[in-house]
Scaffold this motif. Structure first.
Motif, short mmCIF file in Angstrom:
data_model
loop_
_atom_site.label_atom_id
_atom_site.label_comp_id
_atom_site.label_asym_id
_atom_site.label_seq_id
_atom_site.Cartn_x
_atom_site.Cartn_y
_atom_site.Cartn_z
N ARG A 19 0.83 -1.20 0.00
CA ARG A 19 0.00 0.00 0.00
C ARG A 19 0.86 1.25 0.00
NH1 ARG A 19 -3.51 -0.22 5.00
NH2 ARG A 19 -3.92 1.89 4.37
N PHE A 20 2.09 1.14 0.54
CA PHE A 20 2.96 2.30 0.66
C PHE A 20 4.35 1.97 0.11
CE2 PHE A 20 0.02 2.10 4.27
CZ PHE A 20 -0.76 3.20 3.98
N PRO A 21 4.49 1.74 -1.20
CA PRO A 21 5.78 1.30 -1.73
C PRO A 21 6.89 2.33 -1.58
CG PRO A 21 4.28 1.82 -3.52
CD PRO A 21 3.49 1.89 -2.25
N LYS A 22 6.59 3.62 -1.60
CA LYS A 22 7.63 4.64 -1.51
C LYS A 22 8.18 4.76 -0.09
CE LYS A 22 5.94 7.21 -5.41
NZ LYS A 22 5.01 8.18 -5.87
N ARG A 23 7.43 4.33 0.89
CA ARG A 23 7.87 4.44 2.28
C ARG A 23 8.57 3.18 2.77
NH1 ARG A 23 2.30 6.25 4.62
NH2 ARG A 23 1.72 7.58 2.93
N ARG A 24 8.61 2.17 1.95
CA ARG A 24 9.20 0.90 2.36
C ARG A 24 10.68 0.85 2.00
NH1 ARG A 24 5.12 -3.10 3.65
NH2 ARG A 24 6.89 -4.43 3.97
N ALA A 25 11.45 0.24 2.87
CA ALA A 25 12.88 0.01 2.61
C ALA A 25 13.19 -1.41 3.09
CB ALA A 25 13.72 1.04 3.34
N ALA A 65 -0.10 6.25 9.08
CA ALA A 65 -0.11 7.61 9.63
C ALA A 65 0.93 8.49 8.96
CB ALA A 65 0.13 7.56 11.13
N GLY A 66 1.62 7.96 7.94
CA GLY A 66 2.57 8.77 7.19
C GLY A 66 4.03 8.46 7.49
N GLY A 67 4.30 7.46 8.31
CA GLY A 67 5.68 7.09 8.63
C GLY A 67 6.26 6.16 7.59
N GLY A 68 7.56 6.16 7.49
CA GLY A 68 8.26 5.26 6.59
C GLY A 68 9.12 4.30 7.39
N ASP A 69 10.06 3.66 6.71
CA ASP A 69 10.96 2.73 7.39
C ASP A 69 12.20 3.44 7.90
OD1 ASP A 69 9.28 0.61 6.99
OD2 ASP A 69 10.32 -0.14 5.22
N ARG A 70 12.78 4.32 7.10
CA ARG A 70 14.04 4.97 7.46
C ARG A 70 13.81 6.00 8.57
NH1 ARG A 70 17.87 3.94 3.44
NH2 ARG A 70 19.33 4.62 5.04
N ALA A 109 19.83 7.19 15.08
CA ALA A 109 21.17 6.62 15.26
C ALA A 109 21.30 5.28 14.52
CB ALA A 109 21.48 6.44 16.74
N LEU A 110 20.23 4.47 14.57
CA LEU A 110 20.24 3.20 13.83
C LEU A 110 20.36 3.45 12.34
CD1 LEU A 110 17.56 1.03 15.66
CD2 LEU A 110 19.94 0.42 15.30
N ASP A 111 19.61 4.43 11.84
CA ASP A 111 19.66 4.75 10.41
C ASP A 111 21.05 5.25 10.02
OD1 ASP A 111 18.31 5.04 7.82
OD2 ASP A 111 18.67 7.17 8.14
N ALA A 112 21.65 6.08 10.86
CA ALA A 112 23.00 6.59 10.58
C ALA A 112 24.01 5.45 10.55
CB ALA A 112 23.39 7.64 11.61
N ARG A 113 23.88 4.50 11.48
CA ARG A 113 24.79 3.35 11.50
C ARG A 113 24.62 2.49 10.25
NH1 ARG A 113 24.27 -0.22 16.60
NH2 ARG A 113 23.07 -1.59 15.30
N TYR A 114 23.36 2.32 9.81
CA TYR A 114 23.09 1.58 8.58
C TYR A 114 23.74 2.25 7.39
CZ TYR A 114 20.44 -0.28 4.63
OH TYR A 114 20.08 -0.84 3.42
N ARG A 115 23.62 3.58 7.30
CA ARG A 115 24.22 4.33 6.19
C ARG A 115 25.74 4.18 6.19
NH1 ARG A 115 20.42 8.40 4.03
NH2 ARG A 115 18.56 8.28 5.31
N ARG A 116 26.35 4.27 7.39
CA ARG A 116 27.81 4.12 7.48
C ARG A 116 28.26 2.73 7.02
NH1 ARG A 116 27.11 6.83 12.34
NH2 ARG A 116 27.31 4.90 13.52
N GLU A 117 27.52 1.70 7.44
CA GLU A 117 27.85 0.34 7.04
C GLU A 117 27.69 0.15 5.53
OE1 GLU A 117 26.02 -2.76 9.31
OE2 GLU A 117 26.66 -1.88 11.22
#
Length: 121
Positions: A19-25, A65-70, A109-117
């Motif tokens: 239902r929300f493909p753009k918000r999924r990661a 409610a408008g939230g995504g994964d990242r 912080a989790l998202d930042a760690r994911y980006r660094r990895e």
């Protein structure tokens, strides 16, 4: 008396489509599930949190409610995730002596760690 089936006003959605493909990661959520529980070692009711069940991706703001994964997911054991849904986000955060803003900071912080990895590979 013979009953006739109800007629649909709109066509059924095709199964298997988000239902929300753009918000999924999906890769990010899979990475979250491999992390340890974000509440591990935190104090709840004067005891340290002990994880029960596998780690799940818990959204702070639902996709509906408008939230995504990242920057919106915590890694929580299934017990904590279920408790979060049962008593609500604010009450659940208060249980761990935290605020929703503290939880958002953990998610960022989790998202930042994911980006660094990801950049390191």
């Amino acid at each position: 008396m013979k009953r006739t089936p109800l007629k649909r006003k709109t066509a059924l959605k095709a199964r298997g489509k988000s239902r929300f493909p753009k918000r999924r990661a999906p890769k990010y959520v899979a990475w979250i599930r491999k992390q340890s529980c974000s509440m591990l070692g935190k104090i709840v009711n004067n005891y340290y949190h002990v994880c029960l069940g596998p780690v799940e991706a818990a959204h702070l703001k639902s996709r509906g409610a408008g939230g995504g994964d990242r920057e919106n997911c915590l890694s929580l054991c299934s017990f904590s995730h279920g408790t979060q849904h049962t008593i609500g986000l604010k009450s659940w955060a208060a249980l761990y002596r935290m605020t929703v803003e503290d939880l958002k900071a953990i998610a960022r912080a989790l998202d930042a760690r994911y980006r660094r990895e990801r950049e390191g590979t």
